[in-house]
Design a protein around this motif. Structure first.
Motif, PDB file in Angstrom:
ATOM      1  N   SER A 163       0.846  -1.194   0.000  1.00  0.00           N
ATOM      2  CA  SER A 163       0.000   0.000   0.000  1.00  0.00           C
ATOM      3  C   SER A 163       0.878   1.239   0.000  1.00  0.00           C
ATOM      4  O   SER A 163       1.659   1.427   0.925  1.00  0.00           O
ATOM      5  CB  SER A 163      -0.892  -0.032   1.244  1.00  0.00           C
ATOM      6  N   PRO A 164       0.831   2.100  -1.000  1.00  0.00           N
ATOM      7  CA  PRO A 164       0.037   1.974  -2.235  1.00  0.00           C
ATOM      8  C   PRO A 164       0.642   0.918  -3.161  1.00  0.00           C
ATOM      9  O   PRO A 164       1.827   0.622  -3.044  1.00  0.00           O
ATOM     10  CB  PRO A 164       0.168   3.365  -2.858  1.00  0.00           C
ATOM     11  N   PRO A 165      -0.170   0.362  -4.066  1.00  0.00           N
ATOM     12  CA  PRO A 165       0.346  -0.687  -4.944  1.00  0.00           C
ATOM     13  C   PRO A 165       1.439  -0.168  -5.873  1.00  0.00           C
ATOM     14  O   PRO A 165       1.368   0.953  -6.356  1.00  0.00           O
ATOM     15  CB  PRO A 165      -0.880  -1.109  -5.760  1.00  0.00           C
ATOM     16  N   LEU A 166       2.477  -0.972  -6.070  1.00  0.00           N
ATOM     17  CA  LEU A 166       3.557  -0.604  -6.985  1.00  0.00           C
ATOM     18  C   LEU A 166       3.393  -1.433  -8.244  1.00  0.00           C
ATOM     19  O   LEU A 166       3.677  -2.629  -8.247  1.00  0.00           O
ATOM     20  CB  LEU A 166       4.910  -0.902  -6.342  1.00  0.00           C
ATOM     21  N   ARG A 167       2.914  -0.814  -9.292  1.00  0.00           N
ATOM     22  CA  ARG A 167       2.690  -1.571 -10.527  1.00  0.00           C
ATOM     23  C   ARG A 167       4.006  -1.680 -11.289  1.00  0.00           C
ATOM     24  O   ARG A 167       4.852  -0.794 -11.203  1.00  0.00           O
ATOM     25  CB  ARG A 167       1.611  -0.880 -11.375  1.00  0.00           C
ATOM     26  N   PRO A 168       4.180  -2.760 -12.049  1.00  0.00           N
ATOM     27  CA  PRO A 168       5.473  -2.979 -12.701  1.00  0.00           C
ATOM     28  C   PRO A 168       5.831  -1.906 -13.713  1.00  0.00           C
ATOM     29  O   PRO A 168       6.995  -1.751 -14.066  1.00  0.00           O
ATOM     30  CB  PRO A 168       5.319  -4.341 -13.380  1.00  0.00           C
ATOM     31  N   ASP A 169       4.842  -1.122 -14.193  1.00  0.00           N
ATOM     32  CA  ASP A 169       5.200  -0.033 -15.093  1.00  0.00           C
ATOM     33  C   ASP A 169       4.970   1.329 -14.438  1.00  0.00           C
ATOM     34  O   ASP A 169       4.822   2.334 -15.120  1.00  0.00           O
ATOM     35  CB  ASP A 169       4.432  -0.144 -16.413  1.00  0.00           C
ATOM     36  N   PRO A 178      10.285  -1.148  -1.100  1.00  0.00           N
ATOM     37  CA  PRO A 178       9.479  -0.502  -2.150  1.00  0.00           C
ATOM     38  C   PRO A 178      10.285   0.453  -3.023  1.00  0.00           C
ATOM     39  O   PRO A 178      10.050   0.536  -4.226  1.00  0.00           O
ATOM     40  CB  PRO A 178       8.416   0.270  -1.364  1.00  0.00           C
ATOM     41  N   SER A 179      11.257   1.148  -2.422  1.00  0.00           N
ATOM     42  CA  SER A 179      12.016   2.119  -3.223  1.00  0.00           C
ATOM     43  C   SER A 179      12.788   1.387  -4.330  1.00  0.00           C
ATOM     44  O   SER A 179      12.865   1.857  -5.461  1.00  0.00           O
ATOM     45  CB  SER A 179      12.970   2.897  -2.333  1.00  0.00           C
ATOM     46  N   THR A 180      13.329   0.223  -3.999  1.00  0.00           N
ATOM     47  CA  THR A 180      14.060  -0.549  -5.006  1.00  0.00           C
ATOM     48  C   THR A 180      13.115  -1.022  -6.100  1.00  0.00           C
ATOM     49  O   THR A 180      13.446  -0.980  -7.286  1.00  0.00           O
ATOM     50  CB  THR A 180      14.738  -1.767  -4.349  1.00  0.00           C
ATOM     51  N   ARG A 181      11.922  -1.448  -5.691  1.00  0.00           N
ATOM     52  CA  ARG A 181      10.940  -1.897  -6.689  1.00  0.00           C
ATOM     53  C   ARG A 181      10.603  -0.761  -7.642  1.00  0.00           C
ATOM     54  O   ARG A 181      10.474  -0.954  -8.849  1.00  0.00           O
ATOM     55  CB  ARG A 181       9.662  -2.375  -6.001  1.00  0.00           C
TER      56      ARG A 181
END
Lengths: 267, 300
Positions: free
Chosen positions: A18-24, B239-242
């Motif tokens: 949260s929040p979602p991290l989309r691959p693009d 998350p920052s790396t992602r």
């Protein structure tokens, strides 16, 4: 396409955060850019071609025929997908979804009725030339664009044929044809994926692979409309129930983003 | 003879100079002294191009190198592939070529040391090492007569891939360089397969790829790790790396959109140019893609 276990777990853990991290890097309500053109197929009443950045492409041609009103449904969608057989479930389910959506649109049916006995029947022929993610959204965008460009020949005979039997007569001049969408906007079906407690608009193939389920929500005349339903996404490993609260989030998301999607494809 | 020879050579030289680019069906030469190589065909002793591409000349051999098309394997190429089939003592691997490549059970490192005979037990548990859908990086070991490739992963540089994201681009856009593994800003590592398959992952200190020099030293470590190299679970990735991984993926797509060949320097430059857009989702827009690539190319 098959994905590796580590790819899927990377995707899933990114999308449920949260929040979602989309691959693009898209925001949950961000639609992938599409380009479209209309009125390019000769001999049709309306046509559209929609192309997405990933090479997915869909063309729609709309043709009409005058039929007796007693002859059943006035809207006949058909979907062809390159490389799929006619009896494959995917094109059939897409055609069914379109039929459902268009028939739930009284404004459209009202435009088709000519006289007490006759009406136009609308043939909505769609071809999906290629797709990478679920083609429902793209298809619906193309149909939306095509309906917006559809024009019907002008009726010159009387509208009332209850007393006298009369075959409808039309104006020869194509320039006098009337657009079918006057004061209303055709329905647009938006596909959303539910991953954990997150809702994602316009999911990619990989995102659907890790989703619990997908929803389609119809947007019409600047409001959410029927039908709203689950979409079978087939293979996913995480297929299962979801928190009903997510439905409300999906509602909010569509309400805040759909207008943007409409303006994107019309421009 | 010698005078006509030089005349003919100038004929082809002219074509080479004229555009360097031929289209399918375009006549290359009507002289028979030229040998016809890949990407050409003959009708009535006239040589035509069979593909859209550039003419290449080696002595008397004319060939046309296609601009686009499937990846053509070359021995020694570092590629990224996906397992499509587990078979009899071998895996079939999709590397984007016209045929699947073969990875023999004997060409992989198995738990318990490099120089070990492969037993029947190993054969039975092949799916525990690599199964359908798994991604790996490997080197092309040999080519068969029909153009199919055989791979090997007999180095700690190669093997199963995890902790990251897969991106696919046309193979023709990947530039051949000395090394195909890069460490990028933000703790990211990228394996740029020559076949256009790209793996972007979190860089870890234990990634053998990061330090190819340590390969011989790592032998002991590898033996103690045993199944470690075939693990499916990802390490924790912040998350920052992602986000950085995704931003790099978008930068690669920007280069592809502009038909610019991909190498480390360009990717770094595009990444720098993309930082202006704090929301990396904006990089999907076509005008933004063109903008950042233009800016980046100006700095190189």
């Amino acid at each position: 396409m098959k994905f590796s276990v580590s790819e899927l777990s990377y995707l899933r853990s990114s999308l449920i955060s949260s929040p979602p991290l989309r691959p693009d890097c898209r925001k949950p309500g961000q639609f992938r850019p599409v380009e479209s053109e209309v009125d390019w197929l000769p001999f049709t009443n309306g046509s559209a071609r929609v192309r997405a950045a990933d090479g997915s492409e869909c063309i729609v041609g709309i043709k009409t025929k005058v039929v007796a009103r007693s002859e059943g449904s006035l809207i006949e969608p058909s979907v062809d997908i390159t490389g799929y057989k006619d009896n494959d479930p995917l094109p059939n389910s897409l055609a069914e979804a379109l039929r459902h959506t268009l028939n739930a649109c009284p404004e459209l049916t009202a435009q088709l009725i000519l006289t007490e006995k006759y009406a136009f029947r609308l043939y909505v022929d769609c071809v999906v030339l290629s797709f990478t993610s679920h083609p429902l959204s793209l298809l619906s965008l193309a149909v939306f664009r095509a309906l917006k460009s559809t024009r019907l020949p002008q009726l010159i005979s009387s509208r009332d044929d209850t007393l006298v039997d009369e075959i409808p007569q039309f104006n020869d001049d194509w320039d006098a044809a009337q657009p079918i969408c006057t004061k209303w906007s055709p329905p647009l079906v938006l596909l959303l994926a539910i991953v954990g407690d997150n809702v994602l608009l316009d999911p990619t193939d990989a995102e659907l692979e890790v989703a619990e389920t997908a929803l389609c929500i119809t947007w019409k005349n600047n409001a959410i409309a029927a039908p709203i339903k689950n979409v079978d996404i087939g293979s996913g490993k995480n297929v299962g129930g979801y928190n009903p609260k997510v439905l409300l989030d999906a509602y909010d998301l569509v309400q805040s983003c759909a207008a943007q999607v409409v303006s994107m494809i019309v421009s | 003879m010698s005078s006509s020879d030089s005349e003919n050579e100038s004929d082809v030289e002219m074509i080479l100079e004229k555009a360097g680019l031929v289209t399918p069906g375009e006549m290359i030469t009507d002289d028979t002294i030229w040998m016809r190589g890949h990407g050409t065909y003959a009708a009535d002793n006239v040589t035509y191009s069979a593909v859209a591409g550039t003419i290449e000349r080696v002595n008397k051999l004319l060939s046309v190198r296609p601009l686009r098309g499937r990846y053509i394997p070359v021995i020694g190429d570092h590629v990224v592939g996906r397992i499509t089939e587990v078979g009899n003592r071998r895996w079939k691997v999709d590397i984007g070529a016209s045929q699947d490549a073969v990875l023999m059970l004997g060409s992989v490192n198995l738990p318990g040391g490099i120089l070990r005979r492969k037993s029947d037990d190993d054969e039975l548990q092949m799916r525990e090492f690599l199964k359908e859908g798994d991604l790996l990086n490997a080197e092309i070991q040999t080519l068969y007569a029909d153009g199919a490739a055989a791979l090997h992963t007999r180095s700690l540089r190669y093997g199963k891939l995890r902790n990251g994201l897969f991106v696919q681009v046309p193979a023709s856009l990947v530039l051949r360089l000395r090394t195909q593994v890069y460490r990028l800003e933000g703790g990211i590592e990228m394996i740029l397969g020559i076949n256009g398959y790209i793996w972007i992952r979190k860089a870890t200190s234990t990634n053998a790829n990061a330090a190819p020099m340590d390969v011989s030293i790592n032998r002991l470590e590898q033996e103690s790790n045993s199944m470690e190299i075939y693990k499916d679970e990802n390490d924790p990735i912040p998350p920052s790396t992602r986000q950085t991984i995704s931003r790099y993926a978008n930068c690669i797509q920007a280069l592809v959109y502009n038909e610019v060949g991909i190498n480390e320097a360009r990717l770094r430059a595009v990444y720098e140019a993309s930082v202006v857009y704090t929301d990396a989702g904006e990089l999907l827009d076509n005008t933004v893609k063109t903008d950042i690539v233009k800016q980046a190319m100006a700095t190189l």
